[in-house]
Design a protein around this motif. Structure first.
Motif, mmCIF file in Angstrom:
data_model
loop_
_atom_site.group_PDB
_atom_site.id
_atom_site.type_symbol
_atom_site.label_atom_id
_atom_site.label_comp_id
_atom_site.label_asym_id
_atom_site.label_seq_id
_atom_site.Cartn_x
_atom_site.Cartn_y
_atom_site.Cartn_z
ATOM 1 N N ALA A 38 0.845 -1.198 0.000
ATOM 2 C CA ALA A 38 0.000 0.000 0.000
ATOM 3 C C ALA A 38 0.878 1.244 0.000
ATOM 4 N N GLY A 39 0.478 2.276 -0.730
ATOM 5 C CA GLY A 39 1.266 3.510 -0.831
ATOM 6 C C GLY A 39 1.426 4.212 0.504
ATOM 7 N N GLU A 40 2.483 5.010 0.614
ATOM 8 C CA GLU A 40 2.751 5.779 1.829
ATOM 9 C C GLU A 40 1.676 6.855 2.024
ATOM 10 N N ILE A 41 1.365 7.116 3.267
ATOM 11 C CA ILE A 41 0.345 8.126 3.578
ATOM 12 C C ILE A 41 0.953 9.523 3.527
ATOM 13 N N LYS A 42 0.325 10.403 2.752
ATOM 14 C CA LYS A 42 0.770 11.782 2.665
ATOM 15 C C LYS A 42 0.136 12.583 3.792
ATOM 16 N N GLY A 43 0.958 13.311 4.523
ATOM 17 C CA GLY A 43 0.444 14.089 5.636
ATOM 18 C C GLY A 43 0.387 13.248 6.901
ATOM 19 N N ALA A 44 -0.654 13.479 7.682
ATOM 20 C CA ALA A 44 -0.813 12.770 8.950
ATOM 21 C C ALA A 44 -1.979 11.794 8.866
ATOM 22 N N TYR A 45 -2.156 10.994 9.931
ATOM 23 C CA TYR A 45 -3.276 10.042 9.953
ATOM 24 C C TYR A 45 -4.632 10.761 9.940
ATOM 25 N N THR A 46 -4.609 12.007 10.374
ATOM 26 C CA THR A 46 -5.857 12.789 10.360
ATOM 27 C C THR A 46 -6.310 13.103 8.933
ATOM 28 N N ASP A 47 -5.413 12.859 7.965
ATOM 29 C CA ASP A 47 -5.775 13.095 6.565
ATOM 30 C C ASP A 47 -6.390 11.857 5.910
ATOM 31 N N VAL A 48 -6.427 10.750 6.646
ATOM 32 C CA VAL A 48 -7.053 9.526 6.134
ATOM 33 C C VAL A 48 -8.533 9.569 6.496
ATOM 34 N N GLU A 49 -9.372 9.098 5.607
ATOM 35 C CA GLU A 49 -10.817 9.092 5.853
ATOM 36 C C GLU A 49 -11.384 7.694 5.668
ATOM 37 N N VAL A 50 -12.383 7.381 6.488
ATOM 38 C CA VAL A 50 -13.090 6.105 6.357
ATOM 39 C C VAL A 50 -14.482 6.379 5.792
ATOM 40 N N TYR A 51 -14.930 5.509 4.904
ATOM 41 C CA TYR A 51 -16.238 5.674 4.262
ATOM 42 C C TYR A 51 -17.192 4.551 4.688
ATOM 43 N N PRO A 52 -18.477 4.785 4.583
ATOM 44 C CA PRO A 52 -19.450 3.794 5.087
ATOM 45 C C PRO A 52 -19.456 2.492 4.286
ATOM 46 N N THR A 53 -20.012 1.486 4.909
ATOM 47 C CA THR A 53 -20.096 0.166 4.276
ATOM 48 C C THR A 53 -21.067 0.166 3.105
ATOM 49 N N HIS A 54 -20.859 -0.780 2.210
ATOM 50 C CA HIS A 54 -21.781 -1.013 1.100
ATOM 51 C C HIS A 54 -21.580 -2.455 0.651
ATOM 52 N N THR A 55 -22.559 -2.981 -0.034
ATOM 53 C CA THR A 55 -22.437 -4.367 -0.502
ATOM 54 C C THR A 55 -21.506 -4.420 -1.709
ATOM 55 N N THR A 56 -21.006 -5.594 -1.972
ATOM 56 C CA THR A 56 -20.055 -5.764 -3.077
ATOM 57 C C THR A 56 -20.772 -5.981 -4.396
ATOM 58 N N GLU A 57 -22.094 -6.130 -4.370
ATOM 59 C CA GLU A 57 -22.831 -6.362 -5.611
ATOM 60 C C GLU A 57 -23.051 -5.060 -6.365
#
Length: 222
Positions: free
Chosen positions: A203-222
């Motif tokens: 996985a690529g290196e994170i630019k900035g800090a961990y506060t710049d990472v975002e999590v998105y809601p779940t969804h089905t794979t279909e």
């Protein structure tokens, strides 16, 4: 003698008139009594119809109320029945989910980690919402990840179904990233039990800090 006879006849006539008057008065009283009785009867009938009408209306109102109560109980029963048979889908328990993380970067500039959750339980469950995510660094500190601007979607999983959510960030290509992620700590939506996953290799290196990472809601794979 004639005078006496006339007097007697007059007396008899007065008596007859008196009897006739009494008879007529009795007739009048009887007639009045009958009329009164008839009127009373008529009034009684009218009253009973009126009472019957309002009584019937009252009865209908009572029936409506009792019907409404019955309908309410019926609806409540139906609702309870629906709850018992179909019910609200319970949220997926961490122990019933097989969870894995993989690098899914679309290009060299955009980092993305796909985290997949498979329902290994025996019943349908809901994985709707945001998972709780912390990223653990090489220095053993854990950093909570902020939610991205997205609306959760209904995510219902039958046994064997999978849901996925993403971590998104910008990739640092300079080689000077200060982030050294080792693990991802995942708590499924509406759960309190956490699983620890390894940060995906490659996985690529994170630019900035961990506060710049975002999590998105779940969804089905279909």
């Amino acid at each position: 003698m004639k005078y006496t006879r006339i007097t007697a006849l007059a007396a008899i006539g007065v008596a007859a008139l008196s009897l006739t008057a009494c008879g007529n008065e009795g007739s009048v009283k009887d007639s009045s009594s009958k009329g009164s009785s008839s009127s009373s009867s008529s009034s009684s009938d009218g009253g009973s119809k009126s009472e019957g009408g309002s009584g019937s209306g009252g009865s209908e109102a009572d029936n409506t109320k009792s019907g409404s109560a019955g309908d309410t109980e019926s609806r409540a029963g139906a609702a309870n029945g629906a709850t018992e048979t179909t019910g609200k889908v319970a949220f997926c328990k961490t122990e019933d989910l097989a969870i894995d993380a993989a690098d899914a970067a679309p290009d060299e500039n955009s980092g993305r980690i796909d985290i997949t959750m498979i329902n290994r339980g025996s019943t349908t469950c809901s994985a709707t919402g945001f998972a709780g995510v912390d990223i653990k660094d090489a220095d053993n500190t854990s950093n909570p990840i902020e939610r991205g601007q997205a609306q959760p979607r209904i995510t219902t999983l039958k046994p064997g179904d999978a849901a996925v959510f993403n971590l998104a960030y910008d990739i640092d290509s300079s080689g000077d990233s200060l982030a050294s992620p080792t693990n991802i700590l995942v708590t499924p939506p509406n759960e309190t039990h956490t699983v620890t996953l390894e940060w995906p290799a490659g996985a690529g290196e994170i630019k900035g800090a961990y506060t710049d990472v975002e999590v998105y809601p779940t969804h089905t794979t279909e």
